[in-house]
Design a protein around this motif. Sequence first.
Motif, PDB file in Angstrom:
ATOM      1  N   UNK A  31       7.823   5.475   3.053  1.00 33.24           N
ATOM      2  CA  UNK A  31       7.748   6.450   1.960  1.00 33.24           C
ATOM      3  C   UNK A  31       8.665   6.031   0.816  1.00 33.24           C
ATOM      4  N   UNK A  69      10.698   8.121  -2.327  1.00 29.22           N
ATOM      5  CA  UNK A  69      11.053   9.373  -2.966  1.00 29.22           C
ATOM      6  C   UNK A  69      11.883   9.077  -4.208  1.00 29.22           C
ATOM      7  N   UNK A 106       8.158  13.153  -3.611  1.00 30.08           N
ATOM      8  CA  UNK A 106       7.425  12.049  -3.003  1.00 30.08           C
ATOM      9  C   UNK A 106       6.601  11.303  -4.041  1.00 30.08           C
ATOM     10  N   UNK A 136       3.298   7.164  -0.155  1.00 30.44           N
ATOM     11  CA  UNK A 136       3.575   6.958   1.249  1.00 30.44           C
ATOM     12  C   UNK A 136       2.453   6.141   1.885  1.00 30.44           C
ATOM     13  N   UNK A 145       0.865   5.015   5.835  1.00 30.97           N
ATOM     14  CA  UNK A 145       0.886   5.211   7.285  1.00 30.97           C
ATOM     15  C   UNK A 145       0.637   3.901   8.031  1.00 30.97           C
ATOM     16  N   UNK A 173      -1.007   6.246   0.104  1.00 31.55           N
ATOM     17  CA  UNK A 173      -1.488   7.474  -0.538  1.00 31.55           C
ATOM     18  C   UNK A 173      -0.533   7.884  -1.642  1.00 31.55           C
ATOM     19  N   UNK A 194       1.721  10.411  -3.701  1.00 30.20           N
ATOM     20  CA  UNK A 194       2.462  11.632  -3.451  1.00 30.20           C
ATOM     21  C   UNK A 194       2.340  12.575  -4.637  1.00 30.20           C
ATOM     22  N   UNK A 195       3.402  13.322  -4.905  1.00 31.03           N
ATOM     23  CA  UNK A 195       3.352  14.342  -5.953  1.00 31.03           C
ATOM     24  C   UNK A 195       3.583  13.803  -7.365  1.00 31.03           C
TER      25      UNK A 195
END
Lengths: 114, 114
Positions: B33, B35, B45, B48, B50, B56, B58-59
């Motif tokens: 991740x 941040x 975020x 991130x 997986x 993907x 984030x915000x």
Amino acid sequence: QQQVKQSPQSLIVQKGGISIINCAYENTAFDYFPWYQQFPGKGPALLIAIRPDVSEKKEGRFTISFNKSAKQFSLHIMDSQPGDSATYFCAALSRKTSGSRLTFGEGTQLTVNP
Amino acid sequence: DGGITQSPKYLFRKEGQNVTLSCEQNLNHDAMYWYRQDPGQGLRLIYYSQIVNDFQKGDIAEGYSVSREKKESFPLTVTSAQKNPTAFYLCASSWTSASGNTIYFGEGSWLTVV
């Protein structure tokens, strides 16, 4: 949209006192609630965490109280020490098919006076 | 020692430049991740991932890009499209098992626009 609300923004406690930090969340899909401690210029470190099927978890001087119906949880620091002076973040974890992610509160700056 | 290594610790960027922040972990974690931390706003975020070759937004992904070519590496590029890049950037990693998702953070990188 702020999904995890944390209060107070700052807190001053005398040595030996109890520090209490509160958090509230909205998303009922959150299923893991950690607290992080951060010292200036450092990354956050996991302090203690709780799952929603438990109402309280205690580790040493640190206790999380969890109220699932109210969607609130709090951190209690007993016998607060000057070395506890740091910024504390609550967080909540949500899991999606795209992966898990933590949403953080805005942080509480704790000062413990000697 | 096992852990998350971020570099550089301090970085200065001129207007219009792209810069890349490095993040390496030897914890064999699947998820990684990024941040961003600004004063009084907690951690937000950016991106991130997986698994390798997948990530993907984030915000606050606008103005940032990432890659995940190796499991242990997740570099973040701050592009010239990011209008306010001065911040403290934190890389993190975790397992992705359903039983727990403790997220561990690196020591952070300070980025300043000059």
